[in-house]
Design an enzyme around this catalytic site. Sequence first.
Site, PDB file in Angstrom:
ATOM      1  N   LYS A  22      37.567 -53.199 -62.901  1.00 37.62           N
ATOM      2  CA  LYS A  22      38.901 -53.630 -63.299  1.00 37.62           C
ATOM      3  C   LYS A  22      38.894 -55.069 -63.789  1.00 37.62           C
ATOM      4  O   LYS A  22      38.178 -55.922 -63.242  1.00 37.62           O
ATOM      5  CB  LYS A  22      39.859 -53.481 -62.100  1.00 37.62           C
ATOM      6  CG  LYS A  22      41.330 -53.773 -62.402  1.00 37.62           C
ATOM      7  CD  LYS A  22      42.190 -53.526 -61.166  1.00 37.62           C
ATOM      8  CE  LYS A  22      43.657 -53.797 -61.419  1.00 37.62           C
ATOM      9  NZ  LYS A  22      44.490 -53.503 -60.220  1.00 37.62           N
ATOM     10  N   SER A  98      48.316 -50.343 -60.750  1.00 32.81           N
ATOM     11  CA  SER A  98      47.897 -51.138 -61.874  1.00 32.81           C
ATOM     12  C   SER A  98      46.475 -50.861 -62.343  1.00 32.81           C
ATOM     13  O   SER A  98      46.093 -51.261 -63.441  1.00 32.81           O
ATOM     14  CB  SER A  98      48.020 -52.631 -61.499  1.00 32.81           C
ATOM     15  OG  SER A  98      47.132 -52.971 -60.452  1.00 32.81           O
ATOM     16  N   SER A 122      48.063 -49.643 -55.955  1.00 27.37           N
ATOM     17  CA  SER A 122      47.447 -49.706 -57.284  1.00 27.37           C
ATOM     18  C   SER A 122      46.114 -49.010 -57.425  1.00 27.37           C
ATOM     19  O   SER A 122      45.564 -48.951 -58.529  1.00 27.37           O
ATOM     20  CB  SER A 122      47.314 -51.165 -57.722  1.00 27.37           C
ATOM     21  OG  SER A 122      48.576 -51.698 -58.036  1.00 27.37           O
TER      22      SER A 122
END
Length: 382
Positions: A22, A98, A122
Amino acid sequence: MADAIIIQAMSLGGDGLRVAVKDSLDIAGYPTRGGSAALADAPRAARHADVVQAVLDAGCRIIGKANMHELAYGVTGVNGWTGTPANPSYPGHVPGGSSSGSAAAVAAGLCDFALGTDTGGSIRTPAACCGVFGLKPTFGRVSRQGAHPAVSSLDCVGPFAGSVAMLERAMTIIDPTFEIAETPATIRLGRVACAADPAVAQAFDAALAGSAAHLTERTLPGMDAAFAANIAIIGAETWAAFGSLTASPNMGEDVRQRLLNASKVTADDLAKAEDVRARFRAEVDAALEGVDALVLPTMPVFVPTLEDAADAAAMLKLTALVRQFNLSGHPALSIPVATPTGLPIGIQLVGRIGGDAALCAVARALAPSLDIPTYLQREEQA
């Protein structure tokens, strides 16, 4: 890379497991932009995040930076700057946020596992949206050194994968204290009473009825208060980290407004939220007595369409059943389950603080009796 899943392709490390990372985790020599044009000119990271160093030390190959909801402050994964990652398994639907790109990368078969972060669902929310497995470890168990924001009382680094076995392999790599636990002979689950859309509740009930689990009822009366407390704390901590960026004309307007609203969280609000945290942690601990894990849906609704995502406020419901366990610090894992609607649901398991390996073992025992999406079954057999 295609479909806005990987926003910075690379081939870094050995010839082992393929890993997507990420864009909120530092990779030395690359900027960490958090999916935000406001950080387009961010300097290159001087050193790897601890988890990135760990995967490289294990001989893994990092395939690239995975896309994300801007500044990790959103639940849909929709991003106007980097593009919205395609949901590989459910086209036209949001990938979830997210850690959108991390979930999508696993679903697309681009990597063996992916690293994401979970502050208010997330990891678990995008795992449910994309139909993959995702684990939020116990708070503080996995190093956040090199993660952004640098300071958080909620955020956890954790893995996505196509199976529980791969989640466990990932955890042994990023957490030197993690030891795979034996599969339990029986599965005792405390079923948490909670509200969900009727079709989701029906699919959840059917999945558990056909499973190998022994169920007892549990209640967590503090769920609503814990949800609100998480919203307050994540708001204050995200404002402290990124509030200065609201002056940038390049920030997405949805995230700017969310941050400006977060600036209104008061010290009194935070004090009350911390009181809720302590009470809810004790409540969850008590509910876990006599069972191996708690169980409830990951999301109370099916994965929304991209058109639905235009109503950002309405999308908060995606995290109605996950934020609470960031507040309490307990490990939580989402298992994907196919439903007759053609869309998945997530079965969320919540374990004891520090009991991450035991939670994974429960998931490993439970998964074979669930209707895991066929694309993951093919992957596991390959």
